[in-house]
Design a protein around this motif. Structure first.
Motif, PDB file in Angstrom:
ATOM      1  N   THR A  50       0.827  -1.206   0.000  1.00 57.36           N
ATOM      2  CA  THR A  50       0.000   0.000   0.000  1.00 57.36           C
ATOM      3  C   THR A  50       0.867   1.264   0.000  1.00 57.36           C
ATOM      4  O   THR A  50       0.341   2.362  -0.132  1.00 57.36           O
ATOM      5  CB  THR A  50      -0.956   0.042   1.212  1.00 57.36           C
ATOM      6  N   ASP A  89     -14.034   4.564   8.347  1.00 58.19           N
ATOM      7  CA  ASP A  89     -13.405   5.037   7.113  1.00 58.19           C
ATOM      8  C   ASP A  89     -12.031   4.410   6.917  1.00 58.19           C
ATOM      9  O   ASP A  89     -11.656   4.029   5.805  1.00 58.19           O
ATOM     10  CB  ASP A  89     -13.210   6.561   7.153  1.00 58.19           C
ATOM     11  N   ALA A  90     -11.276   4.337   8.004  1.00 56.83           N
ATOM     12  CA  ALA A  90      -9.883   3.879   7.890  1.00 56.83           C
ATOM     13  C   ALA A  90      -9.819   2.445   7.389  1.00 56.83           C
ATOM     14  O   ALA A  90      -8.955   2.103   6.567  1.00 56.83           O
ATOM     15  CB  ALA A  90      -9.188   3.991   9.250  1.00 56.83           C
ATOM     16  N   TYR A  91     -10.746   1.587   7.834  1.00 52.36           N
ATOM     17  CA  TYR A  91     -10.735   0.201   7.346  1.00 52.36           C
ATOM     18  C   TYR A  91     -11.186   0.136   5.890  1.00 52.36           C
ATOM     19  O   TYR A  91     -10.581  -0.567   5.076  1.00 52.36           O
ATOM     20  CB  TYR A  91     -11.616  -0.698   8.223  1.00 52.36           C
ATOM     21  N   PHE A  92     -12.234   0.900   5.577  1.00 50.86           N
ATOM     22  CA  PHE A  92     -12.708   0.932   4.186  1.00 50.86           C
ATOM     23  C   PHE A  92     -11.561   1.344   3.251  1.00 50.86           C
ATOM     24  O   PHE A  92     -11.306   0.709   2.220  1.00 50.86           O
ATOM     25  CB  PHE A  92     -13.878   1.918   4.065  1.00 50.86           C
ATOM     26  N   GLN A  93     -10.845   2.385   3.669  1.00 50.38           N
ATOM     27  CA  GLN A  93      -9.732   2.881   2.851  1.00 50.38           C
ATOM     28  C   GLN A  93      -8.607   1.859   2.748  1.00 50.38           C
ATOM     29  O   GLN A  93      -8.019   1.672   1.684  1.00 50.38           O
ATOM     30  CB  GLN A  93      -9.204   4.187   3.459  1.00 50.38           C
ATOM     31  N   ARG A  94      -8.342   1.169   3.838  1.00 53.38           N
ATOM     32  CA  ARG A  94      -7.275   0.163   3.876  1.00 53.38           C
ATOM     33  C   ARG A  94      -7.574  -0.969   2.869  1.00 53.38           C
ATOM     34  O   ARG A  94      -6.693  -1.427   2.157  1.00 53.38           O
ATOM     35  CB  ARG A  94      -7.173  -0.406   5.306  1.00 53.38           C
ATOM     36  N   LEU A  96      -9.478  -0.747   0.170  1.00 57.36           N
ATOM     37  CA  LEU A  96      -9.308  -0.223  -1.193  1.00 57.36           C
ATOM     38  C   LEU A  96      -7.828  -0.066  -1.540  1.00 57.36           C
ATOM     39  O   LEU A  96      -7.417  -0.307  -2.679  1.00 57.36           O
ATOM     40  CB  LEU A  96     -10.020   1.126  -1.340  1.00 57.36           C
ATOM     41  N   ASP A  97      -7.021   0.332  -0.555  1.00 57.98           N
ATOM     42  CA  ASP A  97      -5.599   0.580  -0.821  1.00 57.98           C
ATOM     43  C   ASP A  97      -4.871  -0.677  -1.289  1.00 57.98           C
ATOM     44  O   ASP A  97      -4.056  -0.614  -2.217  1.00 57.98           O
ATOM     45  CB  ASP A  97      -4.911   1.134   0.433  1.00 57.98           C
ATOM     46  N   ALA A 139     -16.794  -2.997   2.000  1.00 59.60           N
ATOM     47  CA  ALA A 139     -15.494  -2.552   1.492  1.00 59.60           C
ATOM     48  C   ALA A 139     -14.915  -3.588   0.532  1.00 59.60           C
ATOM     49  O   ALA A 139     -14.419  -3.255  -0.549  1.00 59.60           O
ATOM     50  CB  ALA A 139     -14.533  -2.322   2.655  1.00 59.60           C
ATOM     51  N   SER A 143     -14.259  -3.130  -3.466  1.00 56.59           N
ATOM     52  CA  SER A 143     -12.905  -3.245  -4.030  1.00 56.59           C
ATOM     53  C   SER A 143     -12.859  -4.288  -5.143  1.00 56.59           C
ATOM     54  O   SER A 143     -12.186  -4.098  -6.157  1.00 56.59           O
ATOM     55  CB  SER A 143     -11.895  -3.585  -2.929  1.00 56.59           C
TER      56      SER A 143
END
Ligand SMILES: NC(=O)c1ccc[n+]([C@@H]2O[C@H](COP(=O)([O-])OP(=O)(O)OC[C@H]3O[C@@H](n4cnc5c(N)ncnc54)[C@H](O)[C@@H]3O)[C@@H](O)[C@H]2O)c1
Length: 237
Positions: A50, A89-94, A96-97, A139, A143
């Motif tokens: 990431t 949000d942080a897990y969702f973003q993780r 996707l990353d 999430a 993705s």
């Protein structure tokens, strides 16, 4: 075992475990040189993919080691069940990353090398949740839908250079990612075993063998395509 991938040079991410490890082994058995990457384990390139430059650095290291890259198989990914309420949000973003952005970055960095080969292969790892959703998988399914769309667009853009891009969509595969859920919730395991007409969970090798086919000359006219490898589970109501 045939050497149908002799002379090919492959990057496989997520290669320390599960599907990625099986893909690396199968491509090597078919004669390819394989450069492996993961955040952990005994691989050629250890990095959190990431990171902004991690995939570019991975391709540079692979080219330095093998002289080029003809095949790219990004298997690194994460999954966990999170209900929508309280889903941070942080897990969702993780998710996707690693499941999406890292795939995009890896392919982007490999493009000049794939073009140079003239018959390059990109095989992404989607999921049956590239087509369907499921409870607790906002999430992850987002993705994996995106990876399928990414793959189709890559196929459209790189086809004129002889490069194919396909997306393997595994069903329920027994790997370290899923083993805790299958062990802790036997009903979950039973559900997936019985949903599949072939009446079993998948094995990492079931996916690896299909990836190897898609990397081979036999699949030269297959591109822009998502392929369920799920024992028939999604074809059944
Ligand atoms: N197991 C299944 O049922 C299933 C089903 C559909 C799709 N998939 C997909 O297959 C792929 C492989 O999954 P698996 O079941 O083999 O899981 P796994 O957990 O056994 O392997 C995933 C690997 O990815 C690596 N990884 C995770 N985050 C990373 C990061 N930031 N940087 C570098 N490496 C990282 C892990 O260290 C691990 O070795 C994933 O993309 C997953 O979404 C799995």
């Amino acid at each position: 075992m045939s050497a149908r991938l002799a002379g090919r040079r492959a990057i496989v991410t997520g290669a320390a475990s599960g599907i990625g490890a099986a893909v690396a082994a199968r491509l090597a058995a078919d004669g390819a040189r394989v450069f492996t990457a993961d955040v952990k384990g005994a691989v050629d390139f250890v990095a959190d993919l990431t990171g902004a430059d991690a995939n570019q650095n991975l391709v540079a290291a692979a080219v330095a080691a093998m002289g080029g890259v003809d095949i790219v198989v990004p298997c690194a990914g994460i999954s966990a069940f999170h209900p929508l309420e309280g889903h941070e949000d942080a897990y969702f973003q993780r998710v996707l990353d690693i499941n999406l952005l890292a795939v995009f970055r890896l392919v982007r960095a490999a493009v000049p090398h794939l073009k140079a080969h003239g018959a390059g292969r990109i095989v992404t790892i989607g999921s049956t949740t590239s087509t369907f959703g499921d409870e607790g998988l906002c999430a992850y399914a987002a993705s994996k839908h995106a990876v399928l769309g990414l793959t189709k667009s890559i196929a459209a853009e790189l086809g004129p250079f002889g490069v194919t891009a396909t997306c393997v969509q595994p069903g329920a595969i027994d790997t370290p990612m899923t083993a805790p859920a299958f062990t802790e919730t036997p009903a979950y395991r039973d559900f997936w075993e019985n949903k599949a007409p072939l009446r079993r969970l998948g094995r990492a090798e079931d996916i690896a063998d299909v990836v190897a086919f898609l990397c081979s000359d036999d699949a030269r006219f297959v591109s822009g395509h998502g392929l369920w490898v799920d024992g028939g589970a999604m074809a059944r109501h």
